[in-house]
Design a protein around this motif. Sequence first.
Motif, PDB file in Angstrom:
ATOM      1  N   ASN A   1       7.525   7.717  -5.792  1.00  0.00           N
ATOM      2  CA  ASN A   1       7.458   6.366  -6.337  1.00  0.00           C
ATOM      3  C   ASN A   1       8.587   6.108  -7.335  1.00  0.00           C
ATOM      4  O   ASN A   1       9.261   5.072  -7.281  1.00  0.00           O
TER       5      ASN A   1
ATOM      6  N   SER B   1       3.484  12.011  -4.707  1.00  0.00           N
ATOM      7  CA  SER B   1       3.521  10.553  -4.581  1.00  0.00           C
ATOM      8  C   SER B   1       4.133   9.913  -5.825  1.00  0.00           C
ATOM      9  O   SER B   1       4.848   8.905  -5.724  1.00  0.00           O
TER      10      SER B   1
ATOM     11  N   GLY C   1       4.422   0.293  -8.181  1.00  0.00           N
ATOM     12  CA  GLY C   1       4.162   1.367  -7.227  1.00  0.00           C
ATOM     13  C   GLY C   1       2.935   2.179  -7.609  1.00  0.00           C
ATOM     14  O   GLY C   1       2.130   2.564  -6.744  1.00  0.00           O
ATOM     15  N   ASN C   2       2.794   2.439  -8.901  1.00  0.00           N
ATOM     16  CA  ASN C   2       1.617   3.169  -9.370  1.00  0.00           C
ATOM     17  C   ASN C   2       0.333   2.408  -9.062  1.00  0.00           C
ATOM     18  O   ASN C   2      -0.688   3.000  -8.701  1.00  0.00           O
TER      19      ASN C   2
END
Length: 332
Positions: A159, A155, A124-125
């Motif tokens: 995540n 964010s 996700g990062n």
Amino acid sequence: MSNWGVTDAYNQTIQYCFPNNNFSCTKNTKPGAEYIIVYIFISAVSMFTVFLNLLVIISISHFKQLHTPTNALILSLAVADLIVGLILTPVQGIKLIEPCWYFGEIFCSIFPLIFYVVITASLGNLIIISVDRYIAVHDPLRYPTRVNNNRAVLSIVVNWLFSCIYSFIILYDSLFYLEGKHTCIGECQLFIKLGYIITDVFVTLVTPCCVIVSLYLKICFVAKHQAKHLNSVTDKKARSEKKAARTLGVVVIVYLLCWIPYYIAALTLGQDSGDSLVINIMYWIVCMNSCMNPLIYAMFYRWFRISAKYILTLKIFEPSSEYFNLFPEEKL
């Protein structure tokens, strides 16, 4: 009679994981040299991963110049990769050569959850960083207003929450319905339904690849278009954009090299493969991606090399070291 070990027809010693327990799993002994070489390699990779990601975390946390939305995302990635180096890489490496599980039933249930949460968060990062770089290249004038520290932190939180919820759903059966899945003491196998494996392919391979590749192609297109209109003012900015495109290109290649072999093995062998040697090797290759991330996202940049020098020479303990200039080319 002690059940320490028996000898088979080929004069190979078969030992028990827990010699004093009649329900213990058996294991085949391996040459001592093989153990030593593999353990040294595992330790080296684990320490290298931890060392690099610690440098990234300390650099971004300590130096004021690095307190930007982009670096906050890189910090989140480094934290995920640090956990991989501290926990996942050593344990997954030990599973390559140790046929027995010595960490207890509780950790046997928790370890796959940690693995999935951290790996999913790391992926996700990567996606968020790709989006951030795309906005910076495609809309540089409005980037400071569209991307700020608060939105970056939001964010990151979303995540990690998604990674936890998704991993819990995927591993629900493995976490709460273990009865009859382990045939003996000293066994720790991960069982995931084939439907979940297919879902996982789309969530953690197909979708991230489509997003990252499409953003990478768009960045390349924008950089190429801007290269035709260079002048003395925009030349430096264009070089920066090309660097971002090149970095994302390396990300795509390393990402695919680490993940595609695992999913090929998982879909080919299916859930009945349990903790086979092939699956364990593929898991470990996935962990290797966390060793490569700090090289891709940090060591390609001069600020990381300068900050690492300050850290390793202990200059960060000097007064006002957090205000050191990490971008000497900008100094007038």
